[in-house]
Design a protein around this motif. Sequence first.
Motif, PDB file in Angstrom:
ATOM      1  N   LEU A 632      10.200  -2.761   4.435  1.00  0.00           N
ATOM      2  CA  LEU A 632       9.380  -2.398   5.597  1.00  0.00           C
ATOM      3  C   LEU A 632       8.905  -3.639   6.346  1.00  0.00           C
ATOM      4  CD1 LEU A 632       7.234   0.556   4.170  1.00  0.00           C
ATOM      5  CD2 LEU A 632       9.328   0.665   5.549  1.00  0.00           C
ATOM      6  N   GLU A 633       8.594  -4.694   5.606  1.00  0.00           N
ATOM      7  CA  GLU A 633       8.146  -5.930   6.250  1.00  0.00           C
ATOM      8  C   GLU A 633       9.274  -6.569   7.057  1.00  0.00           C
ATOM      9  OE1 GLU A 633       4.974  -7.326   6.348  1.00  0.00           O
ATOM     10  OE2 GLU A 633       4.569  -5.282   5.627  1.00  0.00           O
ATOM     11  N   GLU A 634      10.476  -6.561   6.504  1.00  0.00           N
ATOM     12  CA  GLU A 634      11.610  -7.139   7.218  1.00  0.00           C
ATOM     13  C   GLU A 634      11.969  -6.307   8.446  1.00  0.00           C
ATOM     14  OE1 GLU A 634      12.985  -9.963   6.775  1.00  0.00           O
ATOM     15  OE2 GLU A 634      12.039 -10.534   4.889  1.00  0.00           O
ATOM     16  N   LEU A 635      11.811  -4.976   8.329  1.00  0.00           N
ATOM     17  CA  LEU A 635      12.131  -4.106   9.459  1.00  0.00           C
ATOM     18  C   LEU A 635      11.276  -4.410  10.682  1.00  0.00           C
ATOM     19  CD1 LEU A 635      12.744  -0.570   7.876  1.00  0.00           C
ATOM     20  CD2 LEU A 635      14.328  -1.860   9.316  1.00  0.00           C
ATOM     21  N   LYS A 636      10.081  -4.908  10.463  1.00  0.00           N
ATOM     22  CA  LYS A 636       9.196  -5.236  11.575  1.00  0.00           C
ATOM     23  C   LYS A 636       9.783  -6.343  12.453  1.00  0.00           C
ATOM     24  CE  LYS A 636       4.980  -4.029   9.003  1.00  0.00           C
ATOM     25  NZ  LYS A 636       3.726  -4.568   8.401  1.00  0.00           N
ATOM     26  N   LYS A 637      10.661  -7.162  11.860  1.00  0.00           N
ATOM     27  CA  LYS A 637      11.243  -8.282  12.598  1.00  0.00           C
ATOM     28  C   LYS A 637      12.532  -7.900  13.321  1.00  0.00           C
ATOM     29  CE  LYS A 637       9.825 -11.223   8.690  1.00  0.00           C
ATOM     30  NZ  LYS A 637      10.353 -12.147   7.661  1.00  0.00           N
TER      31      LYS A 637
END
Length: 641
Positions: A632-637
């Motif tokens: 989910l954190e990587e998807l934000k980028k």
Amino acid sequence: MRLTTAQAIVKFLNEQYLEVEGQQHKAFKGIFTIFGHGNVVGLGQALEEDCGDLEVYQGRNEQGMAHAAIAYAKQKHRKQLIACTSSVGPGSANMVTAAATATANNIPVLLLPGDTFASRQPDPVLQQIEQTHDSTLSTNDALRPVSKYWDRVNRPEQVMSALINAMRVLTNQGDTGAVTISLPQDVQGEAYDFPEYFFQKRVHRIDRRIPTALELGDALSLITSKKKPFIICGGGVRYSEAGEALKNFANKYNIPFGETQAGKSAVESSDPMNVGGVGVTGNLAANRLAKDTDLVIGIGTRLTDFTTASKQLFQNEHVDYLMLNVSEFHAGKLDAVKVVADARESLIAIDQLLEEHGYQSSYEGEIKKAKVDWETELNRLYEVSFDKKDFNPEVSGHLDEILSEYTEALNSTLTQTEVLGHINKHIDEDAIIVGASGSLPGDLQRMWVNRKPNTYHMEYGYSCMGYEISGALGVKMAQPDQEVYALVGDGSYMMLHSELVTSLQEDKKINILLLDNAGFGCINNLQMSNGMGSFATEFRKRNKESNALEGEIISIDFAQSAAGYGVKTYSVKTIDDLLFALEDAKKQDVSTLIDIKVLPKTMTNGYDSWWNVGVAETSQKESIVQAHHDRLEELKKARKY
């Protein structure tokens, strides 16, 4: 001319020509066959009676022979083809995977599967699937979603429009792939008075689409507004034979370029602007430059998730996209500014405009430093080695315990990266390597140094296990004067290697470099890096106590198995073994197989990239919960479209 439908097909294929920059040649070199009751007395009879200039090849597996035909067309830059025919039922079903491979990669291949009776009088015939809701369906309908063009010839006269449409798609540089013409077995043998003009010589010109003035103006405005553009060299650069144009363009304007799997070796690796593989399977140099770029210039690329690191690679908040592609569909990816035209013509035209404007990128020492840093890392990878004394699980933990177990089972301490380094250094400069799946494509896109153009042949648009050996045969048929090496893992080798026998039959020497780590190592890495344990990806016997696949490692002597075919084989467990095998294999006249035992977990990984895979949202394992949070954190980028 009174001919059967099958005879008309053979006669038509013999009269098709491709013209490329004024040079004409036959469109079809030949046809791969595996005969059965759905095609043997129809198309088979026509080929026996008069095959014309078509060379008839005997396949061993329908998927394998079609993969060989795909590889042939790819190595020929889509400018000459081999057709394939199979029987109905399992034969045509086997070609579904190959058709998908062709269509995913935009490589033309003509499939001519037999079909059930159009008359339906003998129904149900052998191998026929009966559908209670639709009597028109057969196995061949499974080829519809994986074909660029699909047709069924239920009357002899229909074959004329079907074949003309087939050639339209097979020669469409922007939207090609698998073409399937289903041939009911009774119709294959039915006669019709075909007009003579249907069999006249047809010349299909492969033209270079020229960019429009408006497109060039948009491209000029965008490039000149940016300081640090980054080029992605895709397969279209190779099919357009635009490598030299790209090299000149990149060096003239000081613009670095990264390579996709399909684009790699359009330009030799030593070029100052070539920073190597980009994306999930890319290297440190390309990915670091790509993160900071303010303009991505995609040339002949589909921008798959591996190339864009799931749309997360390009981190500059001001980044824009310019796509040069003969396909309007692919040119529009990531909402890019589009130049829908031939890669070489586009580069030449944009070059002229940039020269007039005196453009130069703002890179200073970044490109050279990125290449030097990667060279240091590459040399380290070449030298990674283990010895049995290194394994001390009491000190080093679980990984060493695993490696120690595999060392005993494989009787080897070779690492995958050191093996690839030695192979790269010791095969001929113009030798062609072929690959497709597992961990090898990642290692090769990062590590392989191309010394000559068009010597890297990777099927990664579909990442199809089993392509490697069939593909090597197709490449050898296309480039008979160069050594061809299939780099394949043990899992992929066991899935499909039947066309190795065809290579012997046709006296087309190929070399199989089989890296055996006793498992599906790439997928084992994927599951374990996302919080799972090692589950059903290592090749182990079933443990009777736990009833799970966690018993002793299965050890296979692939060299001994392949020797039974008549292949020259070698068993490699040391670097000295490897160097001897590589040199001796060059002296052989028949196909060779080098069985190389390598330790698992000794491949490359990472280099500032990320791949978006589905991870369980809920789990009792904390490691999986953490993996989902990290995703989910990587998807934000990542860009959302």
